[in-house]
Structure formats: C-alpha cells, structure tokens
Design a protein around this motif. Structure first.
Motif, short mmCIF file in Angstrom:
data_model
loop_
_atom_site.label_atom_id
_atom_site.label_comp_id
_atom_site.label_asym_id
_atom_site.label_seq_id
_atom_site.Cartn_x
_atom_site.Cartn_y
_atom_site.Cartn_z
N THR A 62 0.93 -1.22 0.04
CA THR A 62 0.14 -0.11 0.08
C THR A 62 1.05 1.24 0.00
OG1 THR A 62 -1.50 -1.27 1.16
CG2 THR A 62 -1.80 1.24 1.29
N LYS A 63 0.65 2.09 -0.83
CA LYS A 63 1.32 3.49 -1.09
C LYS A 63 0.26 4.48 -0.64
CE LYS A 63 4.37 1.61 -4.39
NZ LYS A 63 4.69 1.62 -5.85
N TYR A 64 0.89 5.32 0.14
CA TYR A 64 0.01 6.75 0.30
C TYR A 64 0.69 7.66 -0.52
CZ TYR A 64 -1.36 3.84 4.33
OH TYR A 64 -1.90 2.89 5.18
N THR A 65 0.09 8.45 -1.46
CA THR A 65 0.42 9.25 -2.15
C THR A 65 -0.84 10.63 -1.88
OG1 THR A 65 -1.15 8.70 -3.99
CG2 THR A 65 0.98 7.46 -4.03
N LYS A 66 -0.37 11.57 -2.67
CA LYS A 66 -1.34 12.96 -2.60
C LYS A 66 -2.64 12.58 -3.06
CE LYS A 66 2.40 16.40 -3.61
NZ LYS A 66 2.79 17.40 -4.27
N SER A 67 -2.86 11.83 -3.94
CA SER A 67 -4.06 11.42 -4.61
C SER A 67 -4.76 10.27 -3.83
CB SER A 67 -4.03 11.01 -5.95
OG SER A 67 -3.28 9.70 -6.02
N MET A 69 -4.83 6.60 -1.28
CA MET A 69 -4.13 5.36 -1.16
C MET A 69 -4.14 4.45 -2.42
SD MET A 69 -4.85 3.53 2.65
CE MET A 69 -6.28 2.57 1.87
N ILE A 70 -2.94 3.75 -2.80
CA ILE A 70 -2.90 3.02 -3.88
C ILE A 70 -2.40 1.75 -3.31
CG2 ILE A 70 -1.63 2.42 -6.06
CD1 ILE A 70 -1.15 5.34 -6.51
#
Length: 96
Positions: A62-67, A69-70
C-alpha cells in the motif's frame, strides 16, 4: 498444461549457470520435480541431475500518495532451479 513458463535471466542465476551449471525457470504451480525434469530435458536436449523448487507467495503493498491510497499486489509463482550434468549448458541468448 505447459510446465515451463519462462526462464529466469538475472545476474545471480547467470552466475550460477557459469559456475555451478544451474539454471532457473518459472514453472507451473502444480508441476512437481519429476515433471519439471522431463520438460527441461525435452525442451533443451540436456540431462538434468537435480531439481530444487520454491513457491513464492503474492506480496501486497500500500502506498500513500497525494491522490490517496494505492494498493497493489505481485503475482504468486513457483521457481525451479535445475542443475545439469557436467559439460552441458543451456544458451538462452541464441535463437536457434
């Protein structure tokens, strides 16, 4: 059922091939060592001494980005390391 899916061509496996006459393949998850040995011997015309297999599980991340969670996942696969008889080799780089 296709037993051999694709060969593994990495630096570590290539070095093993040069030093210890071992080659790696990604194989079908349901294939056993006997079936893998017969498939490699038939496909490449070599004699196999031993087969070692490893099952790799699917990894989730899981990656936390500006847009937001991916979430992602890698595929599960089975890897086989095949050791050939001394003096024999497999060349993956030539198209014959």
């Amino acid at each position: 059922m296709s037993t051999i899916i694709k060969p593994i061509i990495t630096e570590k496996i290539t070095k093993d091939g040069e030093l210890f006459n071992r080659f790696g393949f990604i194989v079908n998850k349901k294939a056993n060592k006997i079936v893998i040995k017969k498939a490699v011997e038939a496909a490449y015309g070599v004699s196999v001494v031993s087969v070692n297999t490893m099952n790799y599980r699917a990894d989730r991340s899981t990656k936390y980005t500006k847009s937001g969670m991916i979430s992602g996942k890698t595929s599960a696969y089975k890897k086989a390391i095949v050791q050939l008889k001394d003096g024999e080799t497999i060349d993956f780089y030539t198209n014959i």
